[in-house]
Structures are given as structure tokens and as C-alpha cells.
Design a protein around this motif. Structure first.
Motif, PDB file in Angstrom:
ATOM      1  N   ARG A 161       0.833  -1.208   0.000  1.00  0.00           N
ATOM      2  CA  ARG A 161       0.000   0.000   0.000  1.00  0.00           C
ATOM      3  C   ARG A 161       0.862   1.250   0.000  1.00  0.00           C
ATOM      4  NH1 ARG A 161      -4.017  -0.158   4.574  1.00  0.00           N
ATOM      5  NH2 ARG A 161      -5.132  -1.490   3.136  1.00  0.00           N
ATOM      6  N   ARG A 162       1.922   1.269   0.817  1.00  0.00           N
ATOM      7  CA  ARG A 162       2.805   2.440   0.852  1.00  0.00           C
ATOM      8  C   ARG A 162       3.522   2.627  -0.477  1.00  0.00           C
ATOM      9  NH1 ARG A 162       5.361   1.588   6.888  1.00  0.00           N
ATOM     10  NH2 ARG A 162       3.578   2.418   8.023  1.00  0.00           N
ATOM     11  N   GLN A 163       3.908   1.524  -1.103  1.00  0.00           N
ATOM     12  CA  GLN A 163       4.570   1.607  -2.398  1.00  0.00           C
ATOM     13  C   GLN A 163       3.634   2.189  -3.447  1.00  0.00           C
ATOM     14  OE1 GLN A 163       5.737  -2.185  -3.984  1.00  0.00           O
ATOM     15  NE2 GLN A 163       7.564  -1.319  -4.935  1.00  0.00           N
ATOM     16  N   MET A 164       2.385   1.755  -3.442  1.00  0.00           N
ATOM     17  CA  MET A 164       1.414   2.288  -4.397  1.00  0.00           C
ATOM     18  C   MET A 164       1.174   3.771  -4.153  1.00  0.00           C
ATOM     19  SD  MET A 164      -1.292  -0.857  -4.461  1.00  0.00           S
ATOM     20  CE  MET A 164      -2.543   0.103  -5.261  1.00  0.00           C
ATOM     21  N   GLN A 165       1.049   4.157  -2.887  1.00  0.00           N
ATOM     22  CA  GLN A 165       0.823   5.579  -2.582  1.00  0.00           C
ATOM     23  C   GLN A 165       2.012   6.419  -3.023  1.00  0.00           C
ATOM     24  OE1 GLN A 165       0.019   5.458   1.600  1.00  0.00           O
ATOM     25  NE2 GLN A 165      -2.171   5.130   1.315  1.00  0.00           N
ATOM     26  N   VAL A 176       1.573  12.217  -9.647  1.00  0.00           N
ATOM     27  CA  VAL A 176       0.880  13.492  -9.478  1.00  0.00           C
ATOM     28  C   VAL A 176       1.879  14.646  -9.508  1.00  0.00           C
ATOM     29  CG1 VAL A 176      -0.451  14.871  -7.829  1.00  0.00           C
ATOM     30  CG2 VAL A 176      -1.086  12.507  -8.273  1.00  0.00           C
ATOM     31  N   ALA A 177       3.015  14.469  -8.839  1.00  0.00           N
ATOM     32  CA  ALA A 177       4.023  15.531  -8.829  1.00  0.00           C
ATOM     33  C   ALA A 177       4.584  15.755 -10.231  1.00  0.00           C
ATOM     34  CB  ALA A 177       5.145  15.167  -7.862  1.00  0.00           C
ATOM     35  N   GLU A 178       4.798  14.670 -10.975  1.00  0.00           N
ATOM     36  CA  GLU A 178       5.316  14.816 -12.337  1.00  0.00           C
ATOM     37  C   GLU A 178       4.315  15.525 -13.230  1.00  0.00           C
ATOM     38  OE1 GLU A 178       7.938  14.639 -15.390  1.00  0.00           O
ATOM     39  OE2 GLU A 178       8.299  14.045 -13.310  1.00  0.00           O
ATOM     40  N   ARG A 228       2.054  17.621 -12.252  1.00  0.00           N
ATOM     41  CA  ARG A 228       1.997  19.020 -11.832  1.00  0.00           C
ATOM     42  C   ARG A 228       3.167  19.798 -12.428  1.00  0.00           C
ATOM     43  NH1 ARG A 228       1.766  18.556  -6.188  1.00  0.00           N
ATOM     44  NH2 ARG A 228      -0.457  18.271  -6.404  1.00  0.00           N
ATOM     45  N   ARG A 229       4.374  19.184 -12.404  1.00  0.00           N
ATOM     46  CA  ARG A 229       5.541  19.866 -12.973  1.00  0.00           C
ATOM     47  C   ARG A 229       5.360  20.109 -14.461  1.00  0.00           C
ATOM     48  NH1 ARG A 229       8.670  16.615  -9.380  1.00  0.00           N
ATOM     49  NH2 ARG A 229       8.749  14.984 -10.938  1.00  0.00           N
ATOM     50  N   THR A 230       4.891  19.117 -15.199  1.00  0.00           N
ATOM     51  CA  THR A 230       4.739  19.307 -16.641  1.00  0.00           C
ATOM     52  C   THR A 230       3.651  20.323 -16.935  1.00  0.00           C
ATOM     53  OG1 THR A 230       3.236  17.418 -16.756  1.00  0.00           O
ATOM     54  CG2 THR A 230       5.553  17.009 -17.216  1.00  0.00           C
ATOM     55  N   ARG A 231       2.591  20.347 -16.124  1.00  0.00           N
ATOM     56  CA  ARG A 231       1.521  21.327 -16.363  1.00  0.00           C
ATOM     57  C   ARG A 231       2.036  22.735 -16.106  1.00  0.00           C
ATOM     58  NH1 ARG A 231      -2.271  19.547 -12.913  1.00  0.00           N
ATOM     59  NH2 ARG A 231      -1.854  21.126 -11.383  1.00  0.00           N
ATOM     60  N   LEU A 232       2.859  22.904 -15.068  1.00  0.00           N
ATOM     61  CA  LEU A 232       3.385  24.240 -14.791  1.00  0.00           C
ATOM     62  C   LEU A 232       4.363  24.675 -15.870  1.00  0.00           C
ATOM     63  CD1 LEU A 232       3.967  24.076 -10.923  1.00  0.00           C
ATOM     64  CD2 LEU A 232       2.245  25.374 -12.161  1.00  0.00           C
ATOM     65  N   LEU A 233       5.081  23.725 -16.464  1.00  0.00           N
ATOM     66  CA  LEU A 233       6.023  24.089 -17.510  1.00  0.00           C
ATOM     67  C   LEU A 233       5.310  24.371 -18.824  1.00  0.00           C
ATOM     68  CD1 LEU A 233       8.922  21.558 -16.862  1.00  0.00           C
ATOM     69  CD2 LEU A 233       8.889  24.003 -16.393  1.00  0.00           C
TER      70      LEU A 233
END
Length: 50
Positions: free
Chosen positions: A11-15, A22-24, A26-31
Motif C-alpha cells: 500500500r505504501r509503495q502504491m501511494q 501526481v508531482a510529475e 503538476r511539474r509538466t503542467r506548470l512548464l
């Protein structure tokens, strides 16, 4: 049979993977989105008619 510790680890690995994706995204959307020009509510005094 999956033990409780294995279940928690999976479960921790999946999270962690979800957070990374999600972070990736977000980064591509901001760029990808160009920065908006600042909107100044006060007009430029040099351009105002006399």
C-alpha cells in the motif's frame, strides 16, 4: 497468503508511486502553461491623453 506487513508495504509503495505521478504531472503542467503577463490596473501615464 499476504501477511499484514506485506499488505502495508504494498500500500505504501502504491501511494508513493501515485504521489510521484501526481508531482510529475503538476511539474509538466506548470512548464506547459506560459506565464500570464501581469495586469496593471493603473494605466501608464505616458500613454494617457492630455
Amino acid at each position: 497468503m499476504i501477511t499484514n506487513n506485506e499488505r502495508i508495504r504494498i500500500r505504501r509503495q502504491m501511494q508513493r508511486r501515485i504521489r510521484d505521478v501526481v508531482a510529475e504531472r503538476r511539474r509538466t503542467r506548470l512548464l506547459e502553461t506560459p506565464p500570464e503577463p501581469p495586469t496593471d490596473p493603473t494605466p501608464d501615464p505616458h500613454l494617457s491623453p492630455l
